[in-house]
Design a protein around this motif. Sequence first.
Motif, short mmCIF file in Angstrom:
data_model
loop_
_atom_site.label_atom_id
_atom_site.label_comp_id
_atom_site.label_asym_id
_atom_site.label_seq_id
_atom_site.Cartn_x
_atom_site.Cartn_y
_atom_site.Cartn_z
N VAL A 57 0.86 -1.19 0.00
CA VAL A 57 0.00 0.00 0.00
C VAL A 57 0.90 1.23 0.00
CG1 VAL A 57 -1.85 1.23 1.18
CG2 VAL A 57 -1.77 -1.27 1.27
N SER A 58 0.93 1.93 -1.13
CA SER A 58 1.81 3.09 -1.26
C SER A 58 1.29 4.30 -0.49
CB SER A 58 2.02 3.45 -2.73
OG SER A 58 0.78 3.61 -3.40
N SER A 59 -0.03 4.41 -0.37
CA SER A 59 -0.62 5.52 0.39
C SER A 59 -2.07 5.22 0.66
CB SER A 59 -0.50 6.85 -0.39
OG SER A 59 -1.39 6.85 -1.50
N LEU A 134 2.41 12.02 7.33
CA LEU A 134 1.35 12.88 6.79
C LEU A 134 1.88 13.54 5.53
CD1 LEU A 134 0.19 14.60 10.11
CD2 LEU A 134 -0.80 12.58 9.00
N GLY A 135 1.30 13.22 4.39
CA GLY A 135 1.77 13.75 3.11
C GLY A 135 0.94 14.93 2.67
N LEU A 136 1.46 16.14 2.88
CA LEU A 136 0.75 17.36 2.47
C LEU A 136 0.81 17.48 0.95
CD1 LEU A 136 2.18 19.75 5.19
CD2 LEU A 136 -0.19 18.99 5.02
N GLU A 137 -0.36 17.43 0.32
CA GLU A 137 -0.42 17.50 -1.14
C GLU A 137 -0.97 18.84 -1.59
OE1 GLU A 137 -2.25 15.19 -5.04
OE2 GLU A 137 -2.88 14.58 -3.04
N PRO A 138 -0.11 19.71 -2.14
CA PRO A 138 -0.63 20.96 -2.69
C PRO A 138 -1.46 20.68 -3.94
CG PRO A 138 1.70 20.73 -3.20
CD PRO A 138 1.35 19.60 -2.28
N LEU A 139 -2.54 21.42 -4.10
CA LEU A 139 -3.39 21.30 -5.29
C LEU A 139 -3.27 22.56 -6.14
CD1 LEU A 139 -6.71 19.65 -4.03
CD2 LEU A 139 -4.48 18.59 -4.47
N HIS A 140 -3.64 22.44 -7.39
CA HIS A 140 -3.58 23.57 -8.32
C HIS A 140 -4.35 24.77 -7.73
CE1 HIS A 140 -4.08 25.95 -11.97
NE2 HIS A 140 -3.13 25.21 -12.52
N ILE A 194 9.99 14.30 0.57
CA ILE A 194 9.00 13.89 -0.42
C ILE A 194 8.43 12.53 -0.02
CG2 ILE A 194 8.56 13.34 -2.85
CD1 ILE A 194 10.76 15.34 -3.56
N ALA A 195 7.14 12.53 0.27
CA ALA A 195 6.48 11.32 0.76
C ALA A 195 5.75 10.56 -0.33
CB ALA A 195 5.49 11.69 1.87
N GLY A 196 5.57 11.18 -1.49
CA GLY A 196 4.87 10.51 -2.58
C GLY A 196 5.02 11.27 -3.87
N PHE A 197 4.91 10.55 -4.99
CA PHE A 197 5.01 11.13 -6.32
C PHE A 197 3.87 10.57 -7.16
CE2 PHE A 197 7.44 11.08 -10.57
CZ PHE A 197 7.05 12.39 -10.88
N ILE A 239 5.63 5.06 -7.42
CA ILE A 239 5.14 6.14 -8.29
C ILE A 239 3.69 5.82 -8.64
CG2 ILE A 239 5.44 7.32 -10.50
CD1 ILE A 239 8.42 6.55 -10.36
N GLU A 240 2.78 6.63 -8.13
CA GLU A 240 1.35 6.37 -8.31
C GLU A 240 0.83 7.02 -9.59
OE1 GLU A 240 -1.22 7.15 -5.03
OE2 GLU A 240 0.16 6.33 -3.53
N VAL A 241 0.16 6.24 -10.41
CA VAL A 241 -0.57 6.79 -11.54
C VAL A 241 -1.98 7.10 -11.05
CG1 VAL A 241 -1.43 6.41 -13.87
CG2 VAL A 241 0.83 5.53 -13.21
N GLU A 242 -2.29 8.38 -10.96
CA GLU A 242 -3.57 8.84 -10.39
C GLU A 242 -4.28 9.70 -11.42
OE1 GLU A 242 -5.10 10.84 -6.26
OE2 GLU A 242 -3.49 11.87 -7.33
N VAL A 243 -5.38 9.18 -11.98
CA VAL A 243 -6.06 9.87 -13.07
C VAL A 243 -7.55 10.01 -12.74
CG1 VAL A 243 -6.55 9.93 -15.54
CG2 VAL A 243 -4.42 8.88 -14.71
N PHE A 244 -8.00 11.25 -12.62
CA PHE A 244 -9.43 11.56 -12.49
C PHE A 244 -9.93 11.86 -13.91
CE2 PHE A 244 -7.87 12.24 -8.33
CZ PHE A 244 -8.92 12.31 -7.43
N ASN A 245 -10.68 10.93 -14.49
CA ASN A 245 -11.14 11.09 -15.86
C ASN A 245 -12.41 10.28 -16.05
OD1 ASN A 245 -11.34 10.19 -18.78
ND2 ASN A 245 -9.64 11.63 -18.98
#
Length: 270
Positions: A57-59, A134-140, A194-197, A239-245
Motif C-alpha cells: 500500500v503506497s498511500s 502525513l503527506g501534504l499534497e498541494p493542489l492547483h 517527499i512522501a509521494g510522487f 510512483i502512483e498513476v492517479e487519473v481523475f477522468n
Amino acid sequence: MDRLSLNQITTKAWSLPEAVRGCAEAGVGWIGLWRDKVAEVGVDEAARLVREHGVGVSSLCRGGFLTGVEPDGSPVDGVAMTKEAIGEAARLGAGVLVLVVGGIAGNDLAASRQRVADAVGELAPLARERGVVLGLEPLHPMQCAERSVLSTVDQALAIAAEHPADAVGVVVDEFHVWWDPRLAESIAAAAGRIAGFHVCDQLVPLPDPLLGRALPGDGPIDHRMLRARVEAAGYTGPIEVEVFNAELWRQPGDEVLAKVIRAYRDHVAG
C-alpha cells in the motif's frame, strides 16, 4: 514495474478486492487506496487482501479537511477525521496518509492556512507514533477555494519543515504543480521530505478542474524530467498513476490497468 503503483481512483469502477487482485495478476506491486473503497469491505479485510495478494500500500487517501470546511462549505471536524485515518493507514500498512487540507474558511486565506499548520502540529505526534507520514499534497490554485489552501510545494514544505521528516512530508502530484516556475527549486528544497510522487497528464483544453486529467503521454507534462527531479531529492518510493477522468472510469478496470502499465512504461519509467 517495481515502483509502479495504481492509485485506486484511476480504476474507480473496481471494488477494492477487484483492484488488488488486478494489480497482483498484472504484476503491479503497489496500490494507493482510498478510504471510501476501504470502508466498503472494512479495514481488517482490506489489510488481509493486500497481504494475501502481496501488494504493498503506497498511500491511503485521504485525511480530513483541516481548514474545517467541506468543498460545499459545510463544517467538518477535519482533525478528528484525520486521526481516524491515521489509525486506518497504520492498520493497512500504508506508510503515507495523503492530506488534502481543505479550502478557504470564512473568506480568510491567511487564517485558513494557519488552521492547517495548527492542525498538522496537533496530528504529527500521533502520525509519528503510528509510523505514518502525513503527506501534504498541494493542489492547483484553481482548487484553492474549495479543496486546498496549499497550492505550491513551497507552501506545503513550509508546514512540513516544522516537524520530523518521518512524521510530515510533501506529496508531489504532477497535475497540480507542473506549471510552477519555482518547481525545480522547490523539489530540491524538499529533499528528504517527499512522501509521494503522483503522475498523470493534463487534458488540453482543460474540460474540468477536477476531471481534466489523462494518462501520462496524453498531455504536455514532462514526466521523466519531474521524476528525475524528485529522485535527485532522494525519493525512490512508489510512483502512483492517479487519473481523475470520467471517460476512463467508464471503461473496464482490466483495460484501464493495461493502459496505465503501458503509459507508465512509455512515458515515466527510466
